[in-house]
Scaffold this motif. Sequence first.
Motif, PDB file in Angstrom:
ATOM      1  N   GLU A 157      13.049   2.758   8.564  1.00 16.21           N
ATOM      2  CA  GLU A 157      14.155   1.810   8.503  1.00 16.21           C
ATOM      3  C   GLU A 157      13.602   0.387   8.548  1.00 16.21           C
ATOM      4  OE1 GLU A 157      17.208   2.547   7.772  1.00 16.21           O
ATOM      5  OE2 GLU A 157      16.640   4.672   7.735  1.00 16.21           O
ATOM      6  N   PRO A 158      14.224  -0.540   7.827  1.00 14.01           N
ATOM      7  CA  PRO A 158      13.666  -1.895   7.725  1.00 14.01           C
ATOM      8  C   PRO A 158      13.652  -2.657   9.048  1.00 14.01           C
ATOM      9  CG  PRO A 158      15.229  -1.466   5.941  1.00 14.01           C
ATOM     10  CD  PRO A 158      15.367  -0.332   6.923  1.00 14.01           C
ATOM     11  N   LYS A 159      12.568  -3.401   9.257  1.00 14.92           N
ATOM     12  CA  LYS A 159      12.488  -4.384  10.330  1.00 14.92           C
ATOM     13  C   LYS A 159      12.932  -5.744   9.769  1.00 14.92           C
ATOM     14  CE  LYS A 159       8.294  -2.188  12.218  1.00 14.92           C
ATOM     15  NZ  LYS A 159       6.879  -2.410  12.576  1.00 14.92           N
ATOM     16  N   PRO A 160      13.101  -6.746  10.614  1.00 15.64           N
ATOM     17  CA  PRO A 160      13.491  -8.073  10.102  1.00 15.64           C
ATOM     18  C   PRO A 160      12.566  -8.605   9.015  1.00 15.64           C
ATOM     19  CG  PRO A 160      13.790  -8.011  12.468  1.00 15.64           C
ATOM     20  CD  PRO A 160      13.138  -6.708  12.094  1.00 15.64           C
ATOM     21  N   VAL A 161      11.271  -8.317   9.100  1.00 13.93           N
ATOM     22  CA  VAL A 161      10.335  -8.822   8.099  1.00 13.93           C
ATOM     23  C   VAL A 161      10.642  -8.254   6.716  1.00 13.93           C
ATOM     24  CG1 VAL A 161       8.614  -7.007   8.556  1.00 13.93           C
ATOM     25  CG2 VAL A 161       7.893  -9.177   7.568  1.00 13.93           C
ATOM     26  N   PHE A 162      11.153  -7.036   6.635  1.00 12.10           N
ATOM     27  CA  PHE A 162      11.522  -6.449   5.348  1.00 12.10           C
ATOM     28  C   PHE A 162      12.560  -7.311   4.652  1.00 12.10           C
ATOM     29  CE2 PHE A 162      14.442  -3.896   2.834  1.00 12.10           C
ATOM     30  CZ  PHE A 162      13.598  -3.192   1.996  1.00 12.10           C
ATOM     31  N   PHE A 163      13.588  -7.692   5.393  1.00  9.39           N
ATOM     32  CA  PHE A 163      14.652  -8.506   4.796  1.00  9.39           C
ATOM     33  C   PHE A 163      14.144  -9.903   4.454  1.00  9.39           C
ATOM     34  CE2 PHE A 163      16.881  -5.371   7.500  1.00  9.39           C
ATOM     35  CZ  PHE A 163      17.585  -4.716   6.497  1.00  9.39           C
ATOM     36  N   ALA A 164      13.215 -10.418   5.265  1.00  4.36           N
ATOM     37  CA  ALA A 164      12.636 -11.731   4.959  1.00  4.36           C
ATOM     38  C   ALA A 164      11.876 -11.690   3.637  1.00  4.36           C
ATOM     39  CB  ALA A 164      11.717 -12.167   6.093  1.00  4.36           C
ATOM     40  N   LEU A 165      11.098 -10.638   3.421  1.00  4.43           N
ATOM     41  CA  LEU A 165      10.345 -10.534   2.171  1.00  4.43           C
ATOM     42  C   LEU A 165      11.269 -10.319   0.976  1.00  4.43           C
ATOM     43  CD1 LEU A 165       7.279  -8.412   3.341  1.00  4.43           C
ATOM     44  CD2 LEU A 165       7.346 -10.862   2.855  1.00  4.43           C
ATOM     45  N   TRP A 173      -0.448  -3.975   4.226  1.00  4.12           N
ATOM     46  CA  TRP A 173      -1.353  -2.844   4.252  1.00  4.12           C
ATOM     47  C   TRP A 173      -0.708  -1.594   4.840  1.00  4.12           C
ATOM     48  CZ3 TRP A 173      -4.618  -1.535   1.153  1.00  4.12           C
ATOM     49  CH2 TRP A 173      -5.684  -0.664   1.421  1.00  4.12           C
ATOM     50  N   SER A 174       0.252  -1.753   5.725  1.00  6.10           N
ATOM     51  CA  SER A 174       1.018  -0.617   6.230  1.00  6.10           C
ATOM     52  C   SER A 174       2.486  -0.904   5.974  1.00  6.10           C
ATOM     53  CB  SER A 174       0.779  -0.403   7.725  1.00  6.10           C
ATOM     54  OG  SER A 174      -0.552  -0.040   7.989  1.00  6.10           O
ATOM     55  N   VAL A 175       3.043  -0.241   4.966  1.00  7.00           N
ATOM     56  CA  VAL A 175       4.457  -0.461   4.667  1.00  7.00           C
ATOM     57  C   VAL A 175       5.313   0.117   5.787  1.00  7.00           C
ATOM     58  CG1 VAL A 175       6.321   0.119   3.049  1.00  7.00           C
ATOM     59  CG2 VAL A 175       4.068  -0.558   2.196  1.00  7.00           C
ATOM     60  N   SER A 176       4.856   1.229   6.365  1.00 10.83           N
ATOM     61  CA  SER A 176       5.679   1.940   7.342  1.00 10.83           C
ATOM     62  C   SER A 176       4.896   2.244   8.606  1.00 10.83           C
ATOM     63  CB  SER A 176       6.195   3.246   6.725  1.00 10.83           C
ATOM     64  OG  SER A 176       6.878   4.031   7.682  1.00 10.83           O
ATOM     65  N   ASP A 177       5.617   2.265   9.750  1.00  4.53           N
ATOM     66  CA  ASP A 177       5.045   2.757  10.998  1.00  4.53           C
ATOM     67  C   ASP A 177       5.077   4.283  11.073  1.00  4.53           C
ATOM     68  OD1 ASP A 177       4.623   0.211  11.988  1.00  4.53           O
ATOM     69  OD2 ASP A 177       6.489   0.143  13.121  1.00  4.53           O
ATOM     70  N   GLU A 178       5.747   4.923  10.110  1.00  2.00           N
ATOM     71  CA  GLU A 178       5.910   6.375  10.092  1.00  2.00           C
ATOM     72  C   GLU A 178       4.564   7.090  10.179  1.00  2.00           C
ATOM     73  OE1 GLU A 178       6.802  10.062  10.036  1.00  2.00           O
ATOM     74  OE2 GLU A 178       8.477   8.658   9.985  1.00  2.00           O
ATOM     75  N   PRO A 179       4.376   7.989  11.145  1.00  2.00           N
ATOM     76  CA  PRO A 179       3.055   8.580  11.355  1.00  2.00           C
ATOM     77  C   PRO A 179       2.679   9.698  10.395  1.00  2.00           C
ATOM     78  CG  PRO A 179       4.609   9.430  12.964  1.00  2.00           C
ATOM     79  CD  PRO A 179       5.341   8.356  12.206  1.00  2.00           C
ATOM     80  N   LEU A 188       8.537  -1.357   7.799  1.00  2.00           N
ATOM     81  CA  LEU A 188       9.525  -0.331   8.122  1.00  2.00           C
ATOM     82  C   LEU A 188       9.103   0.324   9.433  1.00  2.00           C
ATOM     83  CD1 LEU A 188       9.753   1.474   4.634  1.00  2.00           C
ATOM     84  CD2 LEU A 188      11.147  -0.454   5.431  1.00  2.00           C
ATOM     85  N   ASP A 189      10.068   0.822  10.212  1.00  2.00           N
ATOM     86  CA  ASP A 189       9.731   1.431  11.502  1.00  2.00           C
ATOM     87  C   ASP A 189       9.407   2.920  11.334  1.00  2.00           C
ATOM     88  OD1 ASP A 189      12.137   2.817  11.257  1.00  2.00           O
ATOM     89  OD2 ASP A 189      13.209   1.560  12.696  1.00  2.00           O
ATOM     90  N   TYR A 190       9.373   3.673  12.455  1.00  2.00           N
ATOM     91  CA  TYR A 190       8.983   5.084  12.410  1.00  2.00           C
ATOM     92  C   TYR A 190       9.933   5.942  11.576  1.00  2.00           C
ATOM     93  CZ  TYR A 190       6.146   3.656  16.376  1.00  2.00           C
ATOM     94  OH  TYR A 190       5.261   3.005  17.189  1.00  2.00           O
ATOM     95  N   CYS A 218       0.853  -1.181   0.000  1.00  2.00           N
ATOM     96  CA  CYS A 218       0.000   0.000   0.000  1.00  2.00           C
ATOM     97  C   CYS A 218       0.895   1.240   0.000  1.00  2.00           C
ATOM     98  CB  CYS A 218      -0.905  -0.001   1.223  1.00  2.00           C
ATOM     99  SG  CYS A 218      -1.980   1.455   1.318  1.00  2.00           S
ATOM    100  N   LEU A 219       0.626   2.166  -0.913  1.00  2.00           N
ATOM    101  CA  LEU A 219       1.486   3.335  -1.078  1.00  2.00           C
ATOM    102  C   LEU A 219       1.152   4.484  -0.130  1.00  2.00           C
ATOM    103  CD1 LEU A 219       2.299   3.701  -4.873  1.00  2.00           C
ATOM    104  CD2 LEU A 219       3.899   3.622  -2.965  1.00  2.00           C
ATOM    105  N   LYS A 220       0.286   4.264   0.816  1.00  2.00           N
ATOM    106  CA  LYS A 220       0.062   5.279   1.828  1.00  2.00           C
ATOM    107  C   LYS A 220       1.368   5.477   2.596  1.00  2.00           C
ATOM    108  CE  LYS A 220      -2.996   6.336   5.674  1.00  2.00           C
ATOM    109  NZ  LYS A 220      -4.067   5.826   6.534  1.00  2.00           N
ATOM    110  N   GLY A 221       1.893   6.671   2.604  1.00  2.00           N
ATOM    111  CA  GLY A 221       3.237   6.941   3.125  1.00  2.00           C
ATOM    112  C   GLY A 221       4.134   7.508   2.059  1.00  2.00           C
ATOM    113  N   PHE A 222       3.723   7.376   0.811  1.00  2.00           N
ATOM    114  CA  PHE A 222       4.508   7.855  -0.328  1.00  2.00           C
ATOM    115  C   PHE A 222       4.725   9.366  -0.267  1.00  2.00           C
ATOM    116  CE2 PHE A 222       4.610   9.706  -4.569  1.00  2.00           C
ATOM    117  CZ  PHE A 222       5.498   8.910  -5.266  1.00  2.00           C
TER     118      PHE A 222
END
Length: 520
Positions: A498-506, A461-467, A493-495, A165-169
């Motif tokens: 930056e990638p979380k472990p799941v990013f690298f897994a995908l 559905w949420s690529v990033s935790d960034e608010p 991705l976190d706030y 989902c590109l929300k955050g773009f």
Amino acid sequence: MKYLWKKQKTTLGTYVMYDLNRNPVKEYGVHEGDIISFEPVIDRAVFMSKIDVEGFGGAIVFADNEEQGYAPSDEVRDFIREAAKSRLNRVRKYLFRFEKEHGFIPKEPEKLLLEANVLLATGEEADVQKALAKVLWAGEKAVLLDSEIKIGKRGNRDDFSFIGCLKGFTDGGDHFKECFKKVFGEAVIPTHWGCVEPYEGEKHYDVIFDMLDWCTENQIPVRGHALVWFSDWWEGRNWMARYGNQDYEAFKKLVVERAEYILSSRPNAFASVDFNEPLQSNPFNFTFDQHFQICKEVYEVIRKYSPKTKLMINFYDEWQGNYGFDENSIPEVREWKKSYGLPDSVPNRYCVSVPAFLDRCIEEGIQVDVLGLQFHDYPYDLFNTMELIEWWSNRYHLPIQLTEVSTPSRTGKTPFHMGNRPVPITKYWHRPWDERLQEEWYREFATYFYSTDCVTGLTCWSVSDEPTQWGEYLAGHPNEKFRLQAFDYDGILDYKNEPKPVFFALCELAEKWNLRTGGR
């Protein structure tokens, strides 16, 4: 005689009646003290509930009397015991299928079923809970192993993508875009009416077109999300509510004009668009005919201005439990809705099941190309997920996408919020959520989805935790909370993006399976 169940602890007091084919029946259970009763409107019935099982986590379970269904009776039945016996029978049958396909029965699931049988024989309530946990684990392990073997035998496929989902773009900058391209081969752009037109006459479709043009430049196919959808919040409490509540024809005209504007501005730029949550979200209490007529006229707009664009019907509550569940009469549901500021359900909400909506689309010449299962209500059980996917695939023989996957990297509430958004995820999968468990969930469920030919994508559905998502134009508007993600900590991705472990897994799975991404 009726259908009588001992009231046990379930999620939001959920007990739903189905026929033998798992079609929900609109016969609401009556909560009377320690008993829930259903009128005998069908001769043989199946029942579903959502429960938290100690030692396993959240699960959707059916009590089906070993697929024979139950007859009305004066007996007050124990749902958890019946659900454990029913799931045990279905997992056993699945292991026979496994043996026929692969030539052996996996030892660990078989052992767990034997142990569950012993526990069920004791008659002790605590042992029933333990038995159900073992049966759930047996199904989980069998489906995962089956999936891994199928991928090994079949090899890679070229019709599956990780979707983001590109929300955050808008506020994410180049770093967000580069991270997105490393994982995702397709994108979803929210087009929510009440968020891009916060005030009557004020339009911000440039935000959508910026995303769409970037995807086009990077050869990333796009789904336009919610071309038809009326949310309790985004539209239900916005300027267009005046039309929705008072002037149906004027409201319909606005919806059609909006679709014309989006699709004529970028003909065929969307690979697909969706009609979202038909009659599952219905703040203006439209009848089935009224809602369907809007969909039909918007479909004609799609065919006129963007004939290459495919249509998805996207929905939640994939077992259709809410169709057979009176939300307004269950104390647990009323309390939950109150805590999140949700209104009571209007009379026409859930007045039609999603299959009935799809069947009418077929009857009236609306070509549905893809089914979108949102998969964020209770997606923590691989065996139930497998049965769910097979149910929809066998019924409609259409490609399926998991469209709104939201799995967190920790529990609890974020340090920022607006109103009730984002929402903390309180249910768990095997243990309380952490970053490694989020990674493990994605690996296992992605493996099942990729192994299943009818499933063509898994959507984060949420690529990033960034608010700080979307533009500043919503500041001060009631819909400003849309700028935040839906659920707490559910980004890959976190706030700081930056990638979380799941990013690298995908990333690893995308490379291993040679999936299309924005960078490949």
